[in-house]
Design an enzyme around this catalytic site. Structure first.
Site, short mmCIF file in Angstrom:
data_model
loop_
_atom_site.label_atom_id
_atom_site.label_comp_id
_atom_site.label_asym_id
_atom_site.label_seq_id
_atom_site.Cartn_x
_atom_site.Cartn_y
_atom_site.Cartn_z
N HIS A 60 2.69 3.98 0.33
CA HIS A 60 3.26 5.06 0.29
C HIS A 60 4.35 5.06 -0.83
O HIS A 60 4.70 6.16 -1.09
CB HIS A 60 4.04 5.45 1.67
CG HIS A 60 2.75 5.94 2.64
ND1 HIS A 60 3.22 7.08 3.65
CD2 HIS A 60 1.67 5.72 2.88
CE1 HIS A 60 2.24 7.12 4.36
NE2 HIS A 60 1.38 6.51 4.05
N ASP A 61 4.92 3.91 -1.11
CA ASP A 61 5.80 3.91 -2.15
C ASP A 61 5.12 4.14 -3.62
O ASP A 61 5.68 4.94 -4.47
CB ASP A 61 6.64 2.55 -2.31
CG ASP A 61 7.80 2.50 -3.26
OD1 ASP A 61 8.61 3.64 -3.27
OD2 ASP A 61 7.72 1.66 -3.97
N ASP A 88 8.42 2.36 -7.01
CA ASP A 88 9.43 2.21 -7.62
C ASP A 88 10.75 2.11 -6.46
O ASP A 88 11.89 2.48 -6.75
CB ASP A 88 9.70 3.58 -8.44
CG ASP A 88 9.81 4.72 -7.76
OD1 ASP A 88 9.47 4.97 -6.55
OD2 ASP A 88 9.54 5.96 -8.49
N SER A 123 11.53 4.37 -4.39
CA SER A 123 11.95 5.76 -3.84
C SER A 123 11.52 6.05 -2.63
O SER A 123 12.08 7.05 -1.88
CB SER A 123 11.51 6.66 -4.99
OG SER A 123 9.88 6.95 -4.88
N HIS A 178 -6.88 -0.65 7.12
CA HIS A 178 -6.98 -0.28 8.57
C HIS A 178 -7.45 -1.27 9.82
O HIS A 178 -7.21 -1.04 10.91
CB HIS A 178 -7.68 1.02 8.58
CG HIS A 178 -7.14 2.10 8.00
ND1 HIS A 178 -7.77 3.33 7.84
CD2 HIS A 178 -5.91 2.07 7.48
CE1 HIS A 178 -6.83 4.14 7.43
NE2 HIS A 178 -5.60 3.54 6.86
N SER A 179 -7.88 -2.47 9.18
CA SER A 179 -8.06 -3.62 10.12
C SER A 179 -6.87 -4.01 11.01
O SER A 179 -7.19 -4.39 12.43
CB SER A 179 -8.53 -4.89 9.46
OG SER A 179 -8.67 -5.93 10.24
N ASP A 214 -9.29 -0.80 15.03
CA ASP A 214 -10.48 -1.53 15.40
C ASP A 214 -9.78 -2.38 16.50
O ASP A 214 -8.93 -2.13 16.95
CB ASP A 214 -10.92 -2.33 14.35
CG ASP A 214 -10.03 -3.83 13.83
OD1 ASP A 214 -8.96 -3.88 14.64
OD2 ASP A 214 -10.28 -4.54 13.09
N ASP A 247 -9.57 -8.75 9.78
CA ASP A 247 -11.17 -9.12 9.58
C ASP A 247 -11.79 -7.89 9.53
O ASP A 247 -11.37 -6.85 9.15
CB ASP A 247 -11.18 -9.77 11.14
CG ASP A 247 -10.86 -8.84 12.24
OD1 ASP A 247 -11.04 -7.32 11.97
OD2 ASP A 247 -10.65 -9.14 13.46
#
Ligand SMILES: *[C@@H]1O[C@H](CO)[C@@H](O)[C@H](O)[C@H]1NC(C)=O
Length: 304
Positions: free
Chosen positions: A68-69, A76, A78, A181-182, A199, A206
């Site tokens: 997300h940064d 940076d 922010s 997303h594991s 998961d 994994d």
């Protein structure tokens, strides 16, 4: 929208606009060594990110925060310095942002660097997580990046693929990154299932995310992940990464490094040695342990 996914979305990211738009890219300096303060920071982060042999909600948030940064502009700081953390698309990150902001002040290090260091640390801390090289020397900014660029958890596959392509990431890189997303849980994509993992082993790094998303067996699946798993471009990659931790790691690590220097220019100093397991012998031992877990049907069964 996108915000909803607590940590998880991060994996989808991006990278590389800078490679497309600028002739000069971040490069690793061999002249300087990593300041010792990063070893102290690593000790603090381990306390935040590891509990009972699994990685924690703070670790999950750190992985998501790195995406997300960077993805909506540059890596940076922010996210924290312009308080992007309070935006709805960053819902769930406020606590982690507060922790990292305080730690950066206490230790006198850059916020942008700390966000990326924390993500590499968190990935390494989740059992089975690869060693992602991390470097230091980004410039901080308190100018907010635009909202609405981060991928939606409801995005169709073509939109995800196009978005990542616009940032210089291939489909392989997209699918590899989304494997983060594991270790993810969702909180607001479906609020009635708040906290549901993506998961069955959210405390471990994994390949079950790929297998369970593809087969529909995951406790919760983001619409965007399902769409990608079923798309013609993504389907075989989900199968490949579900089958091979090594194939996933070899795609994930360079994609993560690329993400971590989006929009970053100039000389950077390698601080990989300050990460947990950063010595050669510990690294080898951990990887050996990971392989045993991965290949032993008995132990894998025990995880389920
Ligand atoms: C959220 O999950 C519940 C339980 O599975 C389901 O009944 C409901 O339809 C879901 N809501 C949305 C918006 O998907």
């Amino acid at each position: 929208m996108f915000s909803s996914i607590l940590l998880a979305i991060f994996p989808i990211f991006l990278g590389t606009v800078q490679a497309l738009t600028a002739p000069v890219v971040a490069r690793q300096s061999t002249a300087n060594s990593c300041p010792i303060v990063w070893t102290e920071i690593s000790t603090t982060l381990t306390q935040l990110f590891l509990a009972e042999g699994q990685c924690t909600d703070a670790a999950r948030a750190a992985i998501r925060a790195a995406f997300h940064d960077c993805f909506n502009g540059a890596c940076d700081g922010s996210l924290i310095l312009a308080n992007e953390c309070s935006n709805t698309e960053n819902r769930g990150l406020v606590r982690l942002c507060d922790s990292l902001g305080s730690l950066a002040r206490d230790k006198g290090v850059g916020v942008a660097d700390l966000i990326q260091f924390a993500a590499a640390h968190a990935i390494r801390t989740c059992p089975g997580g690869p060693a992602v090289p991390v470097s230091i020397g980004r410039k901080d900014s308190n100018v907010a990046s635009p909202m609405g660029i981060l991928p939606s958890p409801f995005a169709p596959a073509t939109a995800l693929i196009d978005l990542f392509a616009s940032k210089g990431f291939s489909v392989t890189e997209l699918v590899a990154l989304i494997g983060a997303h594991s270790t993810a849980r969702q909180f607001s994509v479906n609020a009635s299932l708040s906290g549901a993992p993506l998961d069955s082993s959210p405390g471990r790094w994994d390949t079950q995310f790929y297998a369970e998303t593809k087969s529909g067996r995951a406790p919760f699946t983001l619409p965007a992940d399902k769409a990608l798993a079923e798309s013609s471009a993504g389907s075989e990659l989900f199968e490949l990464f579900a089958e091979s931790r090594a194939a996933w790691a070899s795609a994930f690590v360079p994609a993560m490094v690329k993400l971590s220097v989006m929009g970053v220019y100039g000389d950077l100093v390698d601080c990989s040695e300050a990460l947990p397991g950063g010595t050669w012998s510990r690294k080898v031992r951990r990887e050996a342990d990971g392989d045993r877990r991965e290949h032993s049907p008995k132990q894998v069964g025990g995880l389920l």
